[in-house]
Design a protein around this motif. Structure first.
Motif, PDB file in Angstrom:
ATOM      1  N   UNK A  73      29.359 -10.669  22.109  1.00 60.52           N
ATOM      2  CA  UNK A  73      28.732 -11.086  20.850  1.00 60.52           C
ATOM      3  C   UNK A  73      28.706 -12.605  20.764  1.00 60.52           C
ATOM      4  N   UNK A  74      27.554 -13.151  20.507  1.00 57.00           N
ATOM      5  CA  UNK A  74      27.372 -14.597  20.491  1.00 57.00           C
ATOM      6  C   UNK A  74      26.716 -15.017  19.188  1.00 57.00           C
ATOM      7  N   UNK A  75      27.262 -16.015  18.546  1.00 52.86           N
ATOM      8  CA  UNK A  75      26.725 -16.523  17.293  1.00 52.86           C
ATOM      9  C   UNK A  75      25.539 -17.440  17.560  1.00 52.86           C
ATOM     10  N   UNK A  76      24.382 -17.122  16.982  1.00 55.91           N
ATOM     11  CA  UNK A  76      23.183 -17.932  17.147  1.00 55.91           C
ATOM     12  C   UNK A  76      22.596 -18.252  15.782  1.00 55.91           C
ATOM     13  N   UNK A  77      21.513 -18.971  15.748  1.00 57.25           N
ATOM     14  CA  UNK A  77      20.876 -19.351  14.495  1.00 57.25           C
ATOM     15  C   UNK A  77      20.189 -18.179  13.815  1.00 57.25           C
ATOM     16  N   UNK A  78      20.013 -17.073  14.534  1.00 57.70           N
ATOM     17  CA  UNK A  78      19.404 -15.887  13.929  1.00 57.70           C
ATOM     18  C   UNK A  78      20.430 -14.769  13.782  1.00 57.70           C
ATOM     19  N   UNK A  79      21.706 -15.126  13.839  1.00 65.92           N
ATOM     20  CA  UNK A  79      22.759 -14.144  13.665  1.00 65.92           C
ATOM     21  C   UNK A  79      23.497 -13.860  14.961  1.00 65.92           C
ATOM     22  N   UNK A 354      12.535 -14.291  18.212  1.00 67.85           N
ATOM     23  CA  UNK A 354      12.698 -15.484  17.374  1.00 67.85           C
ATOM     24  C   UNK A 354      13.487 -16.560  18.112  1.00 67.85           C
ATOM     25  N   UNK A 355      14.499 -16.107  18.821  1.00 67.33           N
ATOM     26  CA  UNK A 355      15.315 -17.041  19.579  1.00 67.33           C
ATOM     27  C   UNK A 355      14.502 -17.678  20.699  1.00 67.33           C
ATOM     28  N   UNK A 374      30.868 -27.931  16.750  1.00 64.50           N
ATOM     29  CA  UNK A 374      31.640 -27.027  15.908  1.00 64.50           C
ATOM     30  C   UNK A 374      31.272 -25.584  16.166  1.00 64.50           C
ATOM     31  N   UNK A 375      30.013 -25.319  16.575  1.00 64.38           N
ATOM     32  CA  UNK A 375      29.596 -23.956  16.881  1.00 64.38           C
ATOM     33  C   UNK A 375      28.992 -23.940  18.273  1.00 64.38           C
ATOM     34  N   UNK A 376      29.818 -23.686  19.294  1.00 61.32           N
ATOM     35  CA  UNK A 376      29.393 -23.857  20.674  1.00 61.32           C
ATOM     36  C   UNK A 376      28.227 -23.005  21.091  1.00 61.32           C
ATOM     37  N   UNK A 377      27.936 -21.895  20.425  1.00 59.66           N
ATOM     38  CA  UNK A 377      26.858 -21.049  20.904  1.00 59.66           C
ATOM     39  C   UNK A 377      25.566 -21.224  20.130  1.00 59.66           C
ATOM     40  N   UNK A 378      25.524 -22.219  19.268  1.00 58.13           N
ATOM     41  CA  UNK A 378      24.369 -22.368  18.414  1.00 58.13           C
ATOM     42  C   UNK A 378      23.125 -22.791  19.165  1.00 58.13           C
ATOM     43  N   UNK A 379      23.272 -23.211  20.429  1.00 54.08           N
ATOM     44  CA  UNK A 379      22.123 -23.687  21.176  1.00 54.08           C
ATOM     45  C   UNK A 379      21.656 -22.684  22.216  1.00 54.08           C
ATOM     46  N   UNK A 396      29.613 -25.598  25.854  1.00 56.61           N
ATOM     47  CA  UNK A 396      29.206 -26.017  24.531  1.00 56.61           C
ATOM     48  C   UNK A 396      28.203 -25.075  23.894  1.00 56.61           C
ATOM     49  N   UNK A 397      27.677 -24.128  24.644  1.00 62.02           N
ATOM     50  CA  UNK A 397      26.746 -23.160  24.079  1.00 62.02           C
ATOM     51  C   UNK A 397      27.369 -21.778  23.992  1.00 62.02           C
ATOM     52  N   UNK A 398      28.682 -21.690  24.011  1.00 68.25           N
ATOM     53  CA  UNK A 398      29.363 -20.387  23.950  1.00 68.25           C
ATOM     54  C   UNK A 398      30.333 -20.369  22.782  1.00 68.25           C
ATOM     55  N   UNK A 399      30.255 -19.323  22.021  1.00 69.81           N
ATOM     56  CA  UNK A 399      31.299 -19.084  21.029  1.00 69.81           C
ATOM     57  C   UNK A 399      31.432 -17.585  20.870  1.00 69.81           C
ATOM     58  N   UNK A 400      32.643 -17.070  21.027  1.00 70.10           N
ATOM     59  CA  UNK A 400      32.880 -15.663  20.856  1.00 70.10           C
ATOM     60  C   UNK A 400      33.180 -15.399  19.390  1.00 70.10           C
ATOM     61  N   UNK A 401      32.442 -14.483  18.774  1.00 73.76           N
ATOM     62  CA  UNK A 401      32.667 -14.157  17.381  1.00 73.76           C
ATOM     63  C   UNK A 401      34.000 -13.440  17.218  1.00 73.76           C
ATOM     64  N   UNK A 402      34.621 -13.589  16.039  1.00 75.30           N
ATOM     65  CA  UNK A 402      35.912 -12.958  15.808  1.00 75.30           C
ATOM     66  C   UNK A 402      35.792 -11.438  15.779  1.00 75.30           C
TER      67      UNK A 402
END
Length: 429
Positions: A73-79, A354-355, A374-379, A396-402
């Motif tokens: 699961x990766x946090x992006x600008x579309x969820x 969309x992404x 602050x949000x490494x996966x936003x890109x 810098x483009x990875x963030x694992x959601x909790x």
């Protein structure tokens, strides 16, 4: 007949260990991150909210290739989106299939992904060594099964090339400011006493007196790894304790595989600075650099000086310092290495599209050196990441959601492909 066997339980990996190790010795550009031991410890520390998909490509009764994948699961600008990708997370520069038949392995793996139930929102295979070993095989495998296969630069990382040079020539190639910093650091460190440098050597674990140097590791994990806002430990946006725990667990198997390296700087026989890395055929990827909390920051520069000098003397190909931050690697780099990403955005996944549109229309954002995102996966859906950002934070483009996304077990598309529609291919290296 060429087929794919998929396992989703890490406990079943032990049944394939011998075959995996045999293929590892035939894999171009293999690192410790390609080993089954790496994957086991990675899964223990970081796999709690991911889904494992290891693909074993077989010809007859023989395994000819392995493609380790995860759905995270990766946090992006579309969820939050489910991304099918490689299990590396900033702990290395390059990654890919395992075995001596990369083209056949990737085509067969992508065919299996294409025809199986879709448990992902998009495919984003990163860390591809396009210019070194891949040579468009990943991109071609995407296209062979009907995936779009959009390819772009993933990271541009600084590298210290230590071949065909001497320390004098290398130092002369540095800027006047860098030379002054090196000289000043030597003076500051030398005032404290006698300086000595130690580099762990490759040793056979079966030889008498073999020592994995846990004594150095015990001191190393207590050091200061922070430099302003920059944490000099690879591995993305995880807490320092979690990263060090992972490195501690992989140290034993990495040493037994002859791939772990410890570079240590001593002043008056006391350890003051240390760098930890993984060796491979093309050099060493450094994963953490720290110093004793009561020592001045200049000891890191002195340590780096000794590391480069030793590598030149030993004839080592390169030192990769980019994984631990731009503030360390910038003044030493004399070359750049580029990794690529290959992505597929399914037409039946609206958010994925969309992404994809966002990647085309949004311009890269320049990140000031030394500041973390602050949000490494936003890109994840953007165009290639700027060098200043990727060198600073490799993941810098990875963030694992909790928590896993609400629709983790949601719509699963099943695709059927007839044998007539399947692309023909032959097994090549």
């Amino acid at each position: 007949m060429i087929t794919v066997a998929e396992i989703n339980d890490i406990d079943r990996l032990d049944h394939f260990r011998l075959a995996w190790r045999a293929l590892l010795g035939k894999t171009k550009g293999a690192t410790f991150a390609h080993s089954p031991e790496w994957l086991e410890h990675y899964w223990t520390h970081f796999g709690h909210d991911q889904k494992l998909r290891i693909l074993f490509v077989t010809l007859g009764n023989k395994i000819i290739g392995i493609v380790p994948l995860v759905v995270k699961p990766v946090t992006t600008k579309v969820g939050v989106m489910r991304v099918l990708t490689y299990p590396l997370d900033g702990w290395g520069t390059f990654y890919g299939q395992i075995g001596s038949n990369p083209a056949a392995t990737m085509v067969t793996a992508m065919r299996h992904i294409h025809t199986s139930k879709r448990d992902w929102d998009l495919i984003d295979l990163r860390y591809i060594d396009q210019e070194g070993h891949d040579h468009r095989r990943t991109l071609n495998s995407f296209k062979s099964v009907g995936f779009q296969g959009n390819q772009a630069v993933w990271q541009k990382q600084p590298l210290v090339n230590t071949t065909q040079t001497s320390w004098e020539d290398y130092l002369a190639s540095r800027s006047e400011k860098t030379q002054q910093l090196i000289s000043h650091a030597e003076q500051i460190t030398g005032k404290a006493g006698h300086i000595a440098f130690y580099r762990s050597r490759l040793e056979n674990p079966l030889t008498p007196g073999w020592n994995p140097r846990w004594d150095l590791w015990a001191e190393f994990q207590l050091m200061n790894f922070q430099d302003g806002n920059q944490l000099h430990i690879a591995g993305g946006n995880f807490p320092q304790g979690k990263k060090l725990s992972f490195l501690h667990d992989i140290h034993g198997p990495a040493v037994r595989a002859g791939m772990a390296r410890i570079d240590a700087l001593f002043v008056n026989h006391s350890l003051v600075a240390c760098a930890y890395g993984m060796q491979h055929g093309s050099g060493t990827d450094y994963l953490a650099v720290g110093r004793h909390k009561e020592t001045p920051p200049e000891v890191i520069t002195t340590l780096m000086t000794r590391m480069v000098q030793q590598s030149i003397q030993d004839g080592e190909t390169s030192l990769n310092l980019g994984l631990v931050g731009n503030t360390l690697s910038g003044m030493w780099s004399n070359e750049q290495q580029t990794s690529y990403r290959c992505s597929h955005f399914p037409l039946l996944a609206p958010r994925s599209q969309l992404l994809r549109m966002n990647r085309w229309i949004q311009k890269p954002v320049s990140i000031p050196t030394g500041k973390q995102l602050s949000k490494p996966d936003s890109q994840i859906g953007n165009s290639p990441v700027p060098q200043s950002a990727t060198a600073m934070n490799p993941e810098s483009c990875i963030e694992i959601a909790e928590d896993e996304p609400q629709d983790w077990a949601g719509t699963d598309d099943s695709r059927g492909v007839s044998s007539e529609d399947r692309p023909r291919f032959r097994i090549v290296g």
